[in-house]
Design a protein around this motif. Structure first.
Motif, short mmCIF file in Angstrom:
data_model
loop_
_atom_site.label_atom_id
_atom_site.label_comp_id
_atom_site.label_asym_id
_atom_site.label_seq_id
_atom_site.Cartn_x
_atom_site.Cartn_y
_atom_site.Cartn_z
N ALA A 43 0.83 -1.20 0.00
CA ALA A 43 0.00 0.00 0.00
C ALA A 43 0.87 1.25 0.00
N GLU A 44 2.07 1.12 0.58
CA GLU A 44 2.99 2.26 0.61
C GLU A 44 3.42 2.69 -0.79
N TYR A 45 3.61 1.72 -1.67
CA TYR A 45 3.95 2.06 -3.05
C TYR A 45 2.82 2.84 -3.70
N GLU A 46 1.59 2.36 -3.54
CA GLU A 46 0.44 3.04 -4.11
C GLU A 46 0.30 4.45 -3.55
N ALA A 47 0.45 4.58 -2.25
CA ALA A 47 0.32 5.90 -1.61
C ALA A 47 1.40 6.85 -2.10
N ASN A 48 2.63 6.35 -2.25
CA ASN A 48 3.73 7.19 -2.71
C ASN A 48 3.46 7.73 -4.11
N SER A 49 2.95 6.88 -5.00
CA SER A 49 2.67 7.31 -6.37
C SER A 49 1.55 8.34 -6.41
N ILE A 50 0.47 8.08 -5.69
CA ILE A 50 -0.64 9.02 -5.65
C ILE A 50 -0.18 10.35 -5.06
N GLN A 51 0.65 10.28 -4.03
CA GLN A 51 1.19 11.49 -3.41
C GLN A 51 1.93 12.36 -4.41
N ALA A 52 2.75 11.74 -5.27
CA ALA A 52 3.51 12.49 -6.27
C ALA A 52 2.58 13.23 -7.22
N TYR A 53 1.57 12.53 -7.71
CA TYR A 53 0.67 13.17 -8.68
C TYR A 53 -0.26 14.18 -8.02
N ASP A 89 8.29 10.49 -18.26
CA ASP A 89 8.78 9.18 -18.63
C ASP A 89 7.56 8.25 -18.68
N ILE A 90 7.70 7.05 -19.24
CA ILE A 90 6.56 6.13 -19.30
C ILE A 90 6.71 4.98 -18.32
N ASP A 91 7.77 4.21 -18.46
CA ASP A 91 7.89 2.99 -17.67
C ASP A 91 8.19 3.27 -16.21
N GLU A 92 7.33 2.75 -15.35
CA GLU A 92 7.38 2.94 -13.90
C GLU A 92 7.08 4.38 -13.50
N THR A 93 6.59 5.18 -14.44
CA THR A 93 6.13 6.54 -14.16
C THR A 93 4.66 6.67 -14.52
N VAL A 94 4.29 6.16 -15.68
CA VAL A 94 2.89 6.15 -16.13
C VAL A 94 2.38 4.71 -16.23
N LEU A 95 3.22 3.81 -16.75
CA LEU A 95 2.84 2.41 -16.87
C LEU A 95 3.67 1.54 -15.92
N ASP A 96 3.01 0.61 -15.28
CA ASP A 96 3.61 -0.29 -14.30
C ASP A 96 3.97 -1.61 -14.97
N ASN A 97 5.28 -1.90 -15.05
CA ASN A 97 5.76 -3.13 -15.70
C ASN A 97 6.17 -4.20 -14.70
N SER A 98 5.61 -4.17 -13.51
CA SER A 98 6.04 -5.14 -12.50
C SER A 98 5.68 -6.57 -12.88
N GLN A 99 4.68 -6.77 -13.74
CA GLN A 99 4.36 -8.13 -14.19
C GLN A 99 5.52 -8.71 -15.01
N TYR A 100 6.13 -7.86 -15.83
CA TYR A 100 7.30 -8.31 -16.58
C TYR A 100 8.44 -8.66 -15.63
N GLU A 127 -1.78 1.26 -15.23
CA GLU A 127 -1.24 2.58 -14.86
C GLU A 127 -0.51 2.53 -13.54
N VAL A 128 0.46 3.39 -13.38
CA VAL A 128 1.01 3.70 -12.07
C VAL A 128 -0.05 4.50 -11.33
N PRO A 129 -0.37 4.15 -10.08
CA PRO A 129 -1.46 4.82 -9.37
C PRO A 129 -1.35 6.35 -9.42
N GLY A 130 -2.45 6.98 -9.80
CA GLY A 130 -2.53 8.44 -9.85
C GLY A 130 -2.20 9.06 -11.18
N ALA A 131 -1.54 8.32 -12.06
CA ALA A 131 -1.05 8.91 -13.31
C ALA A 131 -2.17 9.30 -14.26
N VAL A 132 -3.12 8.40 -14.46
CA VAL A 132 -4.15 8.63 -15.48
C VAL A 132 -5.01 9.84 -15.15
N ASP A 133 -5.49 9.93 -13.93
CA ASP A 133 -6.34 11.07 -13.56
C ASP A 133 -5.59 12.38 -13.70
#
Length: 278
Positions: A43-53, A89-100, A127-133
């Motif tokens: 959840a900390e990862y999600e919160a960190n990303s949303i916080q940035a945006y 940037d796109i990878d790990e900024t807008v799109l999440d490639n953790s599945q890869y 999406e990386v949380p928060g990016a799309v909105d």
């Protein structure tokens, strides 16, 4: 094309490997195991990303009103009347490639250009949380959204288009919820001779036409030039301090513990960089 990702990792699978419930599973010893698990479950990862945006959104009105505001060191002079733009940037900024990354952990491998190309062709990164909105919101304010990515312009062996990763990326952005994505606003590595993994030349080109009000990325190289080679961690840290007023106002960095220039600049053995209790 061989589907390398016929069984994309689920959170349950990788979590089970941490418990006694998966005794039949082989032990995974991969440097990216914990890092990838953190991105996929914390959840900390999600919160960190949303916080940035959210932080960026709170500064956007000020950036638009102040015609002297620029986030790019490459901006040059006489930019106050230029239309505003943000660069992401796109990878790990807008799109999440953790599945890869997770599939590589399960397979006991690492980054491979062929499997990476197959993953991009799937157009499945969320999406990386928060990016799309945030992106859709600033588009409505009349801000140009431009992507500088080190996804590559390279022909596939099957004789397909010269830059297939570009259209794949556009389609993935649209599937993730971005309302507007087109070839003119996405700049790939290798599209022009001087468009290397060093992003300075691409920022310079954008700065000729736009007032760059914000930068977003997961690597120091998304903000500053010459930080990926022949530089020490201490020197990089000093650059962060030098531009401390930019972070959270004009520059917004997303967490990426799985890869990046932070690691590639370290010489082996990397254990020598660990600092214990003094």
């Amino acid at each position: 094309m061989k589907n390398y990702f016929s069984t994309i990792l689920s959170i349950l699978t990788i979590t089970a490997l941490l418990t006694g419930c998966a005794t039949t599973q082989p032990e995974i010893t991969n440097n990216n195991f914990n890092s990838t698990l953190w991105v996929q479950t914390a959840a900390e990862y999600e919160a960190n990303s949303i916080q940035a945006y959210n932080s960026a959104e709170s500064n956007i009105d000020m950036a638009l009103r102040d015609k002297s505001w620029t986030a790019a060191l490459e901006q040059g002079s006489n930019y106050s009347l230029l239309p505003p733009a943000i660069i992401l940037d796109i990878d790990e900024t807008v799109l999440d490639n953790s599945q890869y990354q997770a599939q590589a952990v399960l397979d006991g491998t690492g980054f491979n250009p062929e499997t990476w190309d197959e993953w991009i062709a799937m157009e499945s990164a969320p999406e990386v949380p928060g990016a799309v909105d945030f992106i859709n919101g600033v588009e409505k304010l009349g801000v140009e959204v431009i992507y500088i990515t080190n996804r590559e312009c390279m022909a596939r062996t099957d004789g397909g288009p010269e830059c297939p990763q570009k259209q794949d990326t556009i389609d993935n952005l649209l599937k993730a919820g971005i309302e507007k994505a087109d070839p003119e606003h996405i700049m790939l590595k290798g599209e022009k001779p001087d468009w290397t993994s060093e992003k300075k030349s691409r920022r310079e080109e954008i700065a000729k036409e736009y007032r760059i009000i914000m930068l977003f990325g997961d690597d120091l190289g998304d903000f500053l030039p010459d930080v990926k080679n022949n530089i020490t961690p201490k020197e990089r840290s000093e650059l962060v301090e030098e531009y401390s007023e930019h972070w959270g106002r004009k520059w917004f960095i997303l967490s990426n513990p799985t890869y990046g220039s932070w690691e590639s600049i370290l010489s082996d053995p990397k254990s020598e960089y660990l600092r214990g209790i003094e």
